[in-house]
Design a protein around this motif. Structure first.
Motif, mmCIF file in Angstrom:
data_model
loop_
_atom_site.group_PDB
_atom_site.id
_atom_site.type_symbol
_atom_site.label_atom_id
_atom_site.label_comp_id
_atom_site.label_asym_id
_atom_site.label_seq_id
_atom_site.Cartn_x
_atom_site.Cartn_y
_atom_site.Cartn_z
ATOM 1 N N LEU A 111 0.835 -1.208 0.000
ATOM 2 C CA LEU A 111 0.000 0.000 0.000
ATOM 3 C C LEU A 111 0.864 1.251 0.000
ATOM 4 O O LEU A 111 0.597 2.211 -0.747
ATOM 5 N N LEU A 112 1.907 1.249 0.809
ATOM 6 C CA LEU A 112 2.800 2.409 0.874
ATOM 7 C C LEU A 112 3.524 2.631 -0.450
ATOM 8 O O LEU A 112 3.746 3.772 -0.867
ATOM 9 N N ASP A 113 3.903 1.546 -1.105
ATOM 10 C CA ASP A 113 4.582 1.662 -2.403
ATOM 11 C C ASP A 113 3.665 2.228 -3.476
ATOM 12 O O ASP A 113 4.145 2.879 -4.430
ATOM 13 N N ASP A 114 2.370 1.978 -3.336
ATOM 14 C CA ASP A 114 1.409 2.374 -4.365
ATOM 15 C C ASP A 114 0.716 3.700 -4.073
ATOM 16 O O ASP A 114 -0.259 4.054 -4.747
ATOM 17 N N LEU A 115 1.198 4.440 -3.098
ATOM 18 C CA LEU A 115 0.536 5.688 -2.723
ATOM 19 C C LEU A 115 0.589 6.703 -3.868
ATOM 20 O O LEU A 115 1.590 6.788 -4.591
ATOM 21 N N PRO A 116 -0.461 7.505 -4.007
ATOM 22 C CA PRO A 116 -0.431 8.591 -4.993
ATOM 23 C C PRO A 116 0.501 9.706 -4.523
ATOM 24 O O PRO A 116 0.961 9.709 -3.374
ATOM 25 N N ALA A 117 0.742 10.680 -5.389
ATOM 26 C CA ALA A 117 1.619 11.797 -5.032
ATOM 27 C C ALA A 117 1.037 12.648 -3.911
ATOM 28 O O ALA A 117 1.761 13.447 -3.297
ATOM 29 N N THR A 118 -0.247 12.485 -3.637
ATOM 30 C CA THR A 118 -0.919 13.258 -2.591
ATOM 31 C C THR A 118 -0.836 12.598 -1.215
ATOM 32 O O THR A 118 -1.541 13.003 -0.286
ATOM 33 N N VAL A 167 10.736 6.367 2.693
ATOM 34 C CA VAL A 167 11.341 5.913 1.437
ATOM 35 C C VAL A 167 11.452 7.056 0.442
ATOM 36 O O VAL A 167 12.445 7.173 -0.273
ATOM 37 N N VAL A 168 10.441 7.907 0.394
ATOM 38 C CA VAL A 168 10.406 8.984 -0.601
ATOM 39 C C VAL A 168 10.660 10.339 0.048
ATOM 40 O O VAL A 168 10.442 10.529 1.246
ATOM 41 N N ASP A 169 11.154 11.274 -0.760
ATOM 42 C CA ASP A 169 11.214 12.671 -0.349
ATOM 43 C C ASP A 169 9.854 13.304 -0.638
ATOM 44 O O ASP A 169 9.315 13.142 -1.742
ATOM 45 N N SER A 170 9.315 13.987 0.327
ATOM 46 C CA SER A 170 7.981 14.539 0.176
ATOM 47 C C SER A 170 7.820 15.745 1.076
ATOM 48 O O SER A 170 8.221 15.720 2.252
ATOM 49 N N ALA A 171 7.221 16.798 0.543
ATOM 50 C CA ALA A 171 6.927 17.977 1.353
ATOM 51 C C ALA A 171 5.943 17.623 2.472
ATOM 52 O O ALA A 171 5.983 18.214 3.564
ATOM 53 N N LEU A 172 5.066 16.651 2.214
ATOM 54 C CA LEU A 172 4.124 16.220 3.246
ATOM 55 C C LEU A 172 4.870 15.634 4.446
ATOM 56 O O LEU A 172 4.545 15.929 5.605
ATOM 57 N N LEU A 173 5.885 14.818 4.170
ATOM 58 C CA LEU A 173 6.662 14.222 5.246
ATOM 59 C C LEU A 173 7.527 15.256 5.951
ATOM 60 O O LEU A 173 7.715 15.203 7.168
ATOM 61 N N ASP A 174 8.057 16.199 5.188
ATOM 62 C CA ASP A 174 8.862 17.260 5.803
ATOM 63 C C ASP A 174 8.025 18.066 6.794
ATOM 64 O O ASP A 174 8.481 18.390 7.901
#
Length: 266
Positions: free
Chosen positions: A96-103, A117-124
């Motif tokens: 599920l985490l691998d298949d998440l949309p960009a949102t 795993v990914v760089d994301s402004a949401l995570l920041d």
């Protein structure tokens, strides 16, 4: 009835929108401890994220973390309870985490660490808000499949969160939306209520002598087992409906209101 424990949520309950502990509530909790009561934090936050508030209150006992997946004594670092996703559940969650949309973007919690795993402004934004360090990994396969305490998805809006929560329902996990844009995936059967029940039994404190305070649906399981449940004004309607009483707003000292109320009942 004399209450021995106050078990309080952090965000939206004891901690305001600016992420500061409300002084009136802080001082009331300190007075409660001076009279012999015990204060237990019960939060979705991790050890790292909850520790500053624990220290600010001068606590020395256990804290319920990761929405019930862990119980730790943050003064000593001792882990009292660490519940984990099954390897099978993690296989579905990691997909599920691998298949998440960009949102949306995911975080996984292992021990006292949080991983991305990914760089994301949401995570920041999440890391800055909750004061948690997110450690990068090349893929979810790098994490030990039998040691995942919780996975979490940070979403751009509540529509995305509600959709993901619905899809996660078939993964054999406890799914909760702890904030409008936070979807949490916990070991099956785990919540703040089960952790509180375990901890009270371990400490030989009758649940009838426990007060639980919160504002969101993830706090409802505590209300179901505690002797007294207090919801914060302006909290989720379901939480307010499940509580014994609805007190004032977080920023105005909701936890202090609870202490004033139970003092009159003693």
């Amino acid at each position: 009835m004399s209450y021995r424990w106050i078990v309080t949520d952090l965000d939206g309950t004891l901690v305001d929108r600016s992420l500061r502990m409300v002084p009136r509530s802080r001082e009331a909790l300190r007075r409660f401890r001076r009279t012999g009561g015990q204060v237990v934090i019960a939060t979705g936050r991790s050890r790292e994220s909850a520790a500053p508030y624990y220290t600010e209150l001068g606590l020395t006992g256990p804290a319920i973390l990761l929405n019930g997946a862990q119980v730790c004594d943050l003064s000593t670092g001792e882990v009292l309870l660490d519940q984990r996703l099954s390897a099978r559940a993690w296989a579905g969650v990691s997909q599920l985490l691998d298949d998440l949309p960009a949102t949306a973007a995911g975080v996984a919690f292992v021990g006292d660490g949080a991983y991305r795993v990914v760089d994301s402004a949401l995570l920041d934004a999440y890391a800055a808000r909750d004061r948690v360090s997110l450690r990068p990994v090349a893929g979810w396969h790098e994490l030990p499949a039998d040691q995942i305490s919780k996975a979490m998805v940070i979403c751009a809006n509540s529509v995305v969160a509600d959709d993901l929560a619905g899809r996660a329902g078939a993964l054999g996990v406890t799914t909760l939306v702890s904030e409008p844009t936070y979807v949490e995936l916990l070991p099956l059967g785990v919540d703040k209520g089960t952790a509180l029940t375990w901890l009270a039994d371990r400490c030989r404190v009758p649940l009838a002598e426990v007060v639980a305070v919160g504002d969101n649906p993830n706090d409802i399981p505590m209300f179901a087992v505690a002797g007294f449940g207090a919801a914060v004004y302006g909290g989720h309607p379901d939480t307010c409906a499940a509580a014994t009483i609805v007190v004032g707003r977080c920023a105005e000292g909701a936890v202090a209101d609870v202490i004033s109320h139970i003092t009159t009942l003693a």
